[in-house]
Structure formats: structure tokens, C-alpha cells
Design a protein around this motif. Sequence first.
Motif, PDB file in Angstrom:
ATOM      1  N   LEU A  26       0.822  -1.209   0.000  1.00 61.65           N
ATOM      2  CA  LEU A  26       0.000   0.000   0.000  1.00 61.65           C
ATOM      3  C   LEU A  26       0.857   1.260   0.000  1.00 61.65           C
ATOM      4  O   LEU A  26       0.555   2.216  -0.711  1.00 61.65           O
ATOM      5  CB  LEU A  26      -0.936   0.022   1.204  1.00 61.65           C
ATOM      6  CG  LEU A  26      -2.318  -0.574   1.005  1.00 61.65           C
ATOM      7  CD1 LEU A  26      -3.153  -0.438   2.262  1.00 61.65           C
ATOM      8  CD2 LEU A  26      -3.047   0.021  -0.177  1.00 61.65           C
ATOM      9  N   LYS A  29       2.206   1.695  -3.472  1.00 64.12           N
ATOM     10  CA  LYS A  29       1.175   2.164  -4.400  1.00 64.12           C
ATOM     11  C   LYS A  29       0.855   3.641  -4.175  1.00 64.12           C
ATOM     12  O   LYS A  29       0.622   4.376  -5.133  1.00 64.12           O
ATOM     13  CB  LYS A  29      -0.085   1.299  -4.280  1.00 64.12           C
ATOM     14  CG  LYS A  29       0.121  -0.093  -4.857  1.00 64.12           C
ATOM     15  CD  LYS A  29      -1.092  -0.972  -4.646  1.00 64.12           C
ATOM     16  CE  LYS A  29      -0.834  -2.367  -5.208  1.00 64.12           C
ATOM     17  NZ  LYS A  29      -1.954  -3.275  -4.956  1.00 64.12           N
ATOM     18  N   TYR A  30       0.839   4.093  -2.933  1.00 59.10           N
ATOM     19  CA  TYR A  30       0.597   5.505  -2.652  1.00 59.10           C
ATOM     20  C   TYR A  30       1.721   6.346  -3.270  1.00 59.10           C
ATOM     21  O   TYR A  30       1.462   7.366  -3.913  1.00 59.10           O
ATOM     22  CB  TYR A  30       0.506   5.758  -1.145  1.00 59.10           C
ATOM     23  CG  TYR A  30       0.148   7.180  -0.817  1.00 59.10           C
ATOM     24  CD1 TYR A  30      -1.173   7.598  -0.792  1.00 59.10           C
ATOM     25  CD2 TYR A  30       1.138   8.124  -0.549  1.00 59.10           C
ATOM     26  CE1 TYR A  30      -1.515   8.914  -0.516  1.00 59.10           C
ATOM     27  CE2 TYR A  30       0.811   9.449  -0.276  1.00 59.10           C
ATOM     28  CZ  TYR A  30      -0.512   9.828  -0.260  1.00 59.10           C
ATOM     29  OH  TYR A  30      -0.833  11.139  -0.002  1.00 59.10           O
ATOM     30  N   CYS A 117      -5.784   5.650   3.969  1.00 56.65           N
ATOM     31  CA  CYS A 117      -5.957   4.237   3.643  1.00 56.65           C
ATOM     32  C   CYS A 117      -6.593   4.126   2.259  1.00 56.65           C
ATOM     33  O   CYS A 117      -7.056   5.118   1.704  1.00 56.65           O
ATOM     34  CB  CYS A 117      -6.779   3.504   4.696  1.00 56.65           C
ATOM     35  SG  CYS A 117      -8.461   4.076   4.874  1.00 56.65           S
ATOM     36  N   TYR A 118      -6.588   2.919   1.748  1.00 57.41           N
ATOM     37  CA  TYR A 118      -7.208   2.689   0.450  1.00 57.41           C
ATOM     38  C   TYR A 118      -8.467   1.872   0.657  1.00 57.41           C
ATOM     39  O   TYR A 118      -8.445   0.801   1.254  1.00 57.41           O
ATOM     40  CB  TYR A 118      -6.264   1.942  -0.498  1.00 57.41           C
ATOM     41  CG  TYR A 118      -6.830   1.864  -1.895  1.00 57.41           C
ATOM     42  CD1 TYR A 118      -6.660   2.913  -2.776  1.00 57.41           C
ATOM     43  CD2 TYR A 118      -7.584   0.771  -2.302  1.00 57.41           C
ATOM     44  CE1 TYR A 118      -7.211   2.874  -4.050  1.00 57.41           C
ATOM     45  CE2 TYR A 118      -8.142   0.724  -3.567  1.00 57.41           C
ATOM     46  CZ  TYR A 118      -7.942   1.773  -4.439  1.00 57.41           C
ATOM     47  OH  TYR A 118      -8.497   1.734  -5.693  1.00 57.41           O
ATOM     48  N   SER A 119      -9.581   2.413   0.179  1.00 55.27           N
ATOM     49  CA  SER A 119     -10.868   1.730   0.291  1.00 55.27           C
ATOM     50  C   SER A 119     -11.578   1.844  -1.048  1.00 55.27           C
ATOM     51  O   SER A 119     -12.045   2.933  -1.410  1.00 55.27           O
ATOM     52  CB  SER A 119     -11.717   2.357   1.397  1.00 55.27           C
ATOM     53  OG  SER A 119     -13.025   1.833   1.362  1.00 55.27           O
ATOM     54  N   LYS A 120     -11.626   0.756  -1.760  1.00 57.57           N
ATOM     55  CA  LYS A 120     -12.254   0.764  -3.080  1.00 57.57           C
ATOM     56  C   LYS A 120     -13.709   1.217  -2.990  1.00 57.57           C
ATOM     57  O   LYS A 120     -14.166   2.026  -3.783  1.00 57.57           O
ATOM     58  CB  LYS A 120     -12.155  -0.640  -3.692  1.00 57.57           C
ATOM     59  CG  LYS A 120     -12.515  -0.704  -5.145  1.00 57.57           C
ATOM     60  CD  LYS A 120     -12.229  -2.085  -5.710  1.00 57.57           C
ATOM     61  CE  LYS A 120     -12.497  -2.141  -7.191  1.00 57.57           C
ATOM     62  NZ  LYS A 120     -12.176  -3.439  -7.765  1.00 57.57           N
ATOM     63  N   GLY A 124     -11.324   4.949  -3.239  1.00 58.43           N
ATOM     64  CA  GLY A 124      -9.866   4.904  -3.408  1.00 58.43           C
ATOM     65  C   GLY A 124      -9.135   5.413  -2.183  1.00 58.43           C
ATOM     66  O   GLY A 124      -9.437   5.031  -1.067  1.00 58.43           O
ATOM     67  N   TRP A 125      -8.168   6.310  -2.399  1.00 57.80           N
ATOM     68  CA  TRP A 125      -7.365   6.851  -1.297  1.00 57.80           C
ATOM     69  C   TRP A 125      -8.188   7.871  -0.525  1.00 57.80           C
ATOM     70  O   TRP A 125      -8.682   8.837  -1.081  1.00 57.80           O
ATOM     71  CB  TRP A 125      -6.091   7.505  -1.826  1.00 57.80           C
ATOM     72  CG  TRP A 125      -5.147   6.517  -2.420  1.00 57.80           C
ATOM     73  CD1 TRP A 125      -4.932   6.293  -3.746  1.00 57.80           C
ATOM     74  CD2 TRP A 125      -4.315   5.600  -1.718  1.00 57.80           C
ATOM     75  NE1 TRP A 125      -4.004   5.288  -3.907  1.00 57.80           N
ATOM     76  CE2 TRP A 125      -3.606   4.839  -2.678  1.00 57.80           C
ATOM     77  CE3 TRP A 125      -4.088   5.323  -0.374  1.00 57.80           C
ATOM     78  CZ2 TRP A 125      -2.697   3.841  -2.340  1.00 57.80           C
ATOM     79  CZ3 TRP A 125      -3.183   4.335  -0.035  1.00 57.80           C
ATOM     80  CH2 TRP A 125      -2.502   3.607  -0.998  1.00 57.80           C
ATOM     81  N   CYS A 126      -8.340   7.616   0.779  1.00 54.71           N
ATOM     82  CA  CYS A 126      -9.171   8.477   1.629  1.00 54.71           C
ATOM     83  C   CYS A 126      -8.504   8.644   2.986  1.00 54.71           C
ATOM     84  O   CYS A 126      -7.674   7.836   3.393  1.00 54.71           O
ATOM     85  CB  CYS A 126     -10.531   7.832   1.890  1.00 54.71           C
ATOM     86  SG  CYS A 126     -11.487   7.420   0.436  1.00 54.71           S
TER      87      CYS A 126
END
Length: 146
Positions: A26, A29-30, A117-120, A124-126
Motif C-alpha cells: 500500500l 502504491k501511494y 488508507c485505500y478503500s475501493k 480509493g485513497w481516503c
Amino acid sequence: MSRSKFNVSSDKNRRTYNGIVFDSELEMKYYRDVLLPAVECGEIVEYELQKKYELQSKFKKDNKTIRAIDYIADFYIKYSSGEEVAIDIKGMPDSVAKLKRKMFWYKYPDINYKWICYSKIDGGWCDYEYVNQQRAIRKKNKDLKG
């Protein structure tokens, strides 16, 4: 493939980008998907990976040296606006992370400290706080239906 207690893959290739081995996929990816494009367009003018902040200095107690308490941000970012942000990529913060966040807020009030964090499902990124609120709403709605 084995994973750590923080669910991090032992396969370093899965969390390596541009020769940098990140603590998690993660984080990688960020860096790749959010930070670098913002640097390329000039939105971010400075950044640092794994920046160390001292939250409490070392001290002596009964002739013993007590180590300093440090916090290491996943990312330090300075925007073209001058805003400084320390970012931690979070899945689920533990009690130590929550305590260090309070200490950071106290010692560095001028630096915006964010958990990302990433939450689909949430786009997305939130911010972690936003995702946590959305999860609570979904749980409440599910409980009302069930």
C-alpha cells in the motif's frame, strides 16, 4: 508466501518501486500512484520517505537513560502552497499508533498529520477517519436491515 503480523508480504518484489523497498504494498502504491504524479505536476515541491520525528527526548531516571520516543512518518510532503503534511498509510491503527498520533499533534501542531488508507468502496485513497465513519454507517444500515 508468508506475511508478517501486519499482513505485509515477505516478497520484497511486490513492494518495490524504482529500487525503493517499501514497508508495504500500500505504501508503494501511494508513492507510485499519488505522490509521484503530484511531484511531476508541481503540486508537491518536497517529500521525504520514512521521516523521523522525536516525540519525547531521552532522559535519565535513577541513573538509567530512557530512550527517546520517535515516530517515523511513511511520507513527509510539502505542497506548493507551503502546507506540510506527515502521512501514515494505515490499515488498522493499534493503541501505540493512536498514542503517538496524540503526541505528534501536541509536539508538531503546524504539521498536518494524516492517516490515509485505500478503500475501493469509498472511492480509493481516503482519510482513515472518513473510511472509518463510512464503515460504521454501512454496519449500522446492515444491522437495521438484518
